[in-house]
Design a protein around this motif. Structure first.
Motif, mmCIF file in Angstrom:
data_model
loop_
_atom_site.group_PDB
_atom_site.id
_atom_site.type_symbol
_atom_site.label_atom_id
_atom_site.label_comp_id
_atom_site.label_asym_id
_atom_site.label_seq_id
_atom_site.Cartn_x
_atom_site.Cartn_y
_atom_site.Cartn_z
ATOM 1 N N SER A 11 24.582 92.933 41.568
ATOM 2 C CA SER A 11 23.718 91.995 42.091
ATOM 3 C C SER A 11 22.402 92.424 41.787
ATOM 4 O O SER A 11 21.853 93.454 41.759
ATOM 5 N N LYS A 15 20.631 89.969 35.284
ATOM 6 C CA LYS A 15 21.472 89.582 34.485
ATOM 7 C C LYS A 15 21.130 88.235 33.887
ATOM 8 O O LYS A 15 21.518 87.806 32.596
ATOM 9 N N SER A 33 27.368 81.629 36.271
ATOM 10 C CA SER A 33 28.440 81.602 37.224
ATOM 11 C C SER A 33 28.172 81.905 38.881
ATOM 12 O O SER A 33 28.851 81.191 39.768
ATOM 13 N N ARG A 38 27.591 80.221 44.594
ATOM 14 C CA ARG A 38 26.681 79.994 45.416
ATOM 15 C C ARG A 38 26.638 78.413 46.236
ATOM 16 O O ARG A 38 26.356 78.089 47.323
ATOM 17 N N ARG A 89 19.711 79.915 46.759
ATOM 18 C CA ARG A 89 19.078 81.377 46.533
ATOM 19 C C ARG A 89 18.594 81.964 47.711
ATOM 20 O O ARG A 89 18.147 83.066 47.759
ATOM 21 N N VAL A 97 28.132 84.507 50.333
ATOM 22 C CA VAL A 97 28.743 84.397 49.196
ATOM 23 C C VAL A 97 29.764 85.340 48.701
ATOM 24 O O VAL A 97 30.637 84.859 48.041
ATOM 25 N N SER A 98 29.630 86.574 48.846
ATOM 26 C CA SER A 98 30.585 87.329 48.353
ATOM 27 C C SER A 98 31.713 87.295 48.933
ATOM 28 O O SER A 98 32.959 87.390 48.564
ATOM 29 N N SER A 101 33.675 84.333 47.670
ATOM 30 C CA SER A 101 33.990 84.619 46.240
ATOM 31 C C SER A 101 35.212 85.393 46.349
ATOM 32 O O SER A 101 35.786 85.764 45.164
ATOM 33 N N ARG A 107 38.107 80.923 43.226
ATOM 34 C CA ARG A 107 37.786 81.670 41.730
ATOM 35 C C ARG A 107 38.748 80.779 40.889
ATOM 36 O O ARG A 107 38.226 80.669 39.839
ATOM 37 N N GLY A 127 27.745 86.914 35.251
ATOM 38 C CA GLY A 127 28.488 86.953 36.371
ATOM 39 C C GLY A 127 28.962 88.483 36.649
ATOM 40 O O GLY A 127 28.306 89.377 36.640
ATOM 41 N N ARG A 128 30.306 88.406 37.223
ATOM 42 C CA ARG A 128 31.000 89.660 37.790
ATOM 43 C C ARG A 128 32.297 89.757 36.939
ATOM 44 O O ARG A 128 32.780 91.114 36.614
ATOM 45 N N ASP A 129 32.833 88.564 36.548
ATOM 46 C CA ASP A 129 34.141 88.776 35.803
ATOM 47 C C ASP A 129 34.103 87.934 34.567
ATOM 48 O O ASP A 129 35.495 87.666 34.171
ATOM 49 N N ILE A 130 33.133 87.901 34.179
ATOM 50 C CA ILE A 130 32.988 87.024 32.796
ATOM 51 C C ILE A 130 33.800 87.508 31.590
ATOM 52 O O ILE A 130 34.583 87.126 30.898
ATOM 53 N N ARG A 178 27.092 93.123 48.982
ATOM 54 C CA ARG A 178 27.584 92.348 47.788
ATOM 55 C C ARG A 178 28.177 93.278 46.832
ATOM 56 O O ARG A 178 29.206 92.869 46.469
ATOM 57 N N ARG A 185 37.190 93.860 45.919
ATOM 58 C CA ARG A 185 37.966 92.601 45.981
ATOM 59 C C ARG A 185 39.292 92.678 45.153
ATOM 60 O O ARG A 185 39.238 93.315 44.205
#
Ligand code: DC
Length: 222
Positions: A11, A15, A33, A38, A89, A97-98, A101, A107, A127-130, A178, A185
């Motif tokens: 976070s 990015k 993403s 959010r 935001r 949000v975490s 998600s 997802r 993002g995180r998993d892009i 986060r 996860r």
């Protein structure tokens, strides 16, 4: 040639700043993403959807339409035709949000939309998993990182610039929490893809980081 650029990382490590700058320079689409997760979170909170109840979540997802429009040159998030850019935001959303998600049905719905956005390539998505799940075939995968205190100060400034007043320690706590949830996860955790290039921007300016990433993009055919 139009390529796909995937930017993942913890976070608030810059990015979206990097992804937006690359998209602008290359005339690519920018895909935020995180804004989608959010917006879903905002919908759940405003409509009192119990996000621990899979059936309620699945039903609610059918009523959620997320769109992006450019307004005064800015990427702007719309939830069911309402401009929610500012609201998504806030700390209220960052706090929920975490957990939201981590939900597999959420997802799946978001990943499907994200993949659709990248059908024609020519996209930079952060993002995180892009790079691991959404676009595992991306030509360029960037894993961005920076020290936590630097990230906290940047987030603090970013919120202040939007007129949102938040406590520094509270922001830091939220970032680390986060990071913890996003990395541990079960479903598509934040991971560095084996073929990703790592950029630690703790001591880099925005311009230096941009030049580095643009070089990688050019090498990959952008
Ligand atoms: O990038 P961001 O801080 O706006 O993202 C908000 C949250 O959304 C983040 O804490 C985890 C989740 N997220 C995700 O699970 N997968 C993504 N591809 C992007 C964000």
């Amino acid at each position: 040639m139009s390529i796909i650029i995937a930017v993942d990382g913890h976070s608030s490590c810059g990015k979206s700043t990097l992804a937006k700058a690359l998209a602008k320079h290359l005339h690519y689409v920018y895909g935020d993403s995180g804004a989608m997760y959010r917006a879903v979170t905002l919908y759940f909170l405003n409509n009192l959807v119990n996000y621990h109840d899979v059936q309620a979540v699945t039903e609610a997802l059918g009523n959620i339409k997320i769109r992006f429009k450019r307004i005064e040159g800015q990427n702007t998030t719309f939830l069911n035709d309402e401009n929610v850019e500012r609201e998504i935001r806030t700390m209220r959303i960052s706090e929920h949000v975490s957990p939201v998600s981590t939900i597999p049905v959420v997802r799946r719905a978001m990943v499907e939309q994200q993949q659709h956005m990248g059908k024609k390539r020519g996209i930079v998505m952060d993002g995180r998993d892009i790079s691991t799940v959404v676009f595992p075939d991306a030509e360029l995968k960037i894993y961005l990182t920076a020290e936590a205190d630097v990230r906290t100060s940047r987030r603090h400034l970013e919120l202040a610039s939007k007129g949102i007043d938040a406590d520094w320690a509270e922001i830091k706590h939220n970032l680390l929490e986060r990071d913890r949830i996003d990395s541990t996860r079960f479903d598509s955790p934040l991971r560095q893809a084996p073929d990703a290039v790592v950029i630690d921007n703790t001591f880099l300016s925005e311009e230096e980081q941009f030049e580095l990433a643009l070089n990688y993009a050019r090498e990959r055919g952008a």
